[in-house]
Scaffold this motif. Structure first.
Motif, PDB file in Angstrom:
ATOM      1  N   ILE A 116       6.738 -29.657  57.712  1.00 34.24           N
ATOM      2  CA  ILE A 116       6.521 -28.606  56.879  1.00 34.24           C
ATOM      3  C   ILE A 116       7.881 -27.839  56.693  1.00 34.24           C
ATOM      4  O   ILE A 116       8.706 -27.805  57.384  1.00 34.24           O
ATOM      5  CB  ILE A 116       5.694 -27.714  57.377  1.00 34.24           C
ATOM      6  CG1 ILE A 116       5.193 -26.444  56.543  1.00 34.24           C
ATOM      7  CG2 ILE A 116       6.087 -27.135  58.850  1.00 34.24           C
ATOM      8  CD1 ILE A 116       3.952 -25.521  57.134  1.00 34.24           C
ATOM      9  N   ASN A 140       6.956 -22.876  54.151  1.00 28.83           N
ATOM     10  CA  ASN A 140       5.465 -23.213  53.992  1.00 28.83           C
ATOM     11  C   ASN A 140       5.084 -23.844  52.671  1.00 28.83           C
ATOM     12  O   ASN A 140       3.883 -24.119  52.498  1.00 28.83           O
ATOM     13  CB  ASN A 140       4.634 -21.949  54.401  1.00 28.83           C
ATOM     14  CG  ASN A 140       4.432 -21.780  55.800  1.00 28.83           C
ATOM     15  OD1 ASN A 140       3.874 -22.838  56.427  1.00 28.83           O
ATOM     16  ND2 ASN A 140       4.342 -20.646  56.520  1.00 28.83           N
ATOM     17  N   THR A 159       4.395 -29.648  52.602  1.00 28.64           N
ATOM     18  CA  THR A 159       4.040 -30.291  53.773  1.00 28.64           C
ATOM     19  C   THR A 159       3.774 -31.718  53.395  1.00 28.64           C
ATOM     20  O   THR A 159       3.647 -32.195  52.315  1.00 28.64           O
ATOM     21  CB  THR A 159       2.589 -29.889  54.186  1.00 28.64           C
ATOM     22  OG1 THR A 159       1.620 -29.729  53.407  1.00 28.64           O
ATOM     23  CG2 THR A 159       2.747 -28.358  54.571  1.00 28.64           C
ATOM     24  N   SER A 180       1.049 -26.149  60.049  1.00 30.36           N
ATOM     25  CA  SER A 180       1.291 -24.764  59.654  1.00 30.36           C
ATOM     26  C   SER A 180       2.391 -24.080  60.344  1.00 30.36           C
ATOM     27  O   SER A 180       2.545 -24.574  61.369  1.00 30.36           O
ATOM     28  CB  SER A 180      -0.425 -24.167  59.830  1.00 30.36           C
ATOM     29  OG  SER A 180      -0.717 -24.101  60.978  1.00 30.36           O
ATOM     30  N   ARG A 181       2.634 -22.896  59.750  1.00 28.44           N
ATOM     31  CA  ARG A 181       3.844 -22.381  60.769  1.00 28.44           C
ATOM     32  C   ARG A 181       3.493 -20.842  60.694  1.00 28.44           C
ATOM     33  O   ARG A 181       3.104 -20.420  59.434  1.00 28.44           O
ATOM     34  CB  ARG A 181       5.155 -22.979  60.420  1.00 28.44           C
ATOM     35  CG  ARG A 181       5.712 -22.469  59.048  1.00 28.44           C
ATOM     36  CD  ARG A 181       6.969 -23.399  58.770  1.00 28.44           C
ATOM     37  NE  ARG A 181       8.196 -22.701  59.366  1.00 28.44           N
ATOM     38  CZ  ARG A 181       9.461 -23.229  59.426  1.00 28.44           C
ATOM     39  NH1 ARG A 181       9.214 -24.265  58.932  1.00 28.44           N
ATOM     40  NH2 ARG A 181      10.231 -22.499  59.955  1.00 28.44           N
ATOM     41  N   ASP A 182       4.177 -20.141  61.299  1.00 28.85           N
ATOM     42  CA  ASP A 182       4.275 -18.650  61.121  1.00 28.85           C
ATOM     43  C   ASP A 182       5.703 -18.277  61.487  1.00 28.85           C
ATOM     44  O   ASP A 182       6.043 -18.222  62.701  1.00 28.85           O
ATOM     45  CB  ASP A 182       3.213 -17.864  62.051  1.00 28.85           C
ATOM     46  CG  ASP A 182       3.301 -16.395  61.618  1.00 28.85           C
ATOM     47  OD1 ASP A 182       4.126 -15.725  61.416  1.00 28.85           O
ATOM     48  OD2 ASP A 182       2.174 -15.813  62.053  1.00 28.85           O
TER      49      ASP A 182
END
Length: 125
Positions: free
Chosen positions: A51, A55, A58, A71-73
């Protein structure tokens, strides 16, 4: 000192789900694309998914497309891999990795600068 810590592995039956987490410290998380790799016993390590820092991009290896979601934060310095419809062939040690790139992400091992210690995923039939 950069640290990458994976968690969430375990043992499930075929068709089950797991959610892996990777939390990074000691780096500016949103400077890095992130990826998940896995290595099964007797096999080479392979890239599973990656990713971009934003964001926006991907990628997935063909064998997990439609079953895994990355996913990522960036505010939490954390990345996840949601793994659904697990199969015995998904059994492996899963590693997270970070690569400092301007854009995009890459499904190849060379270039990733930081690695976690891994979390084991075992899928039984």
């Amino acid at each position: 000192q950069v640290q990458m810590v994976e968690s969430g592995g375990g043992s499930v039956q075929t068709g089950g789900s797991l959610r892996l987490s990777c939390t990074a410290s000691g780096l500016t998380f949103d400077d890095y694309s992130m990826a998940w790799f896995r290595q099964a016993p007797g096999k080479e390590r392979e890239a599973v998914s990656c990713i971009s820092w934003s964001n926006l991009r991907t990628k997935y290896v063909d064998s997990v497309k439609g079953r895994f979601t990355i996913s990522r934060d960036n505010a939490k310095n954390t990345m996840w891999l949601q793994m659904d419809s697990l199969k015995p062939e998904d059994t492996a040690m899963y590693f997270c990795a970070a690569e400092r790139v301007a854009a995009g992400c890459f499904l190849r091992e060379n270039g990733y600068q930081y690695w976690g210690q891994g979390t084991q995923v075992t899928v039984s039939s």
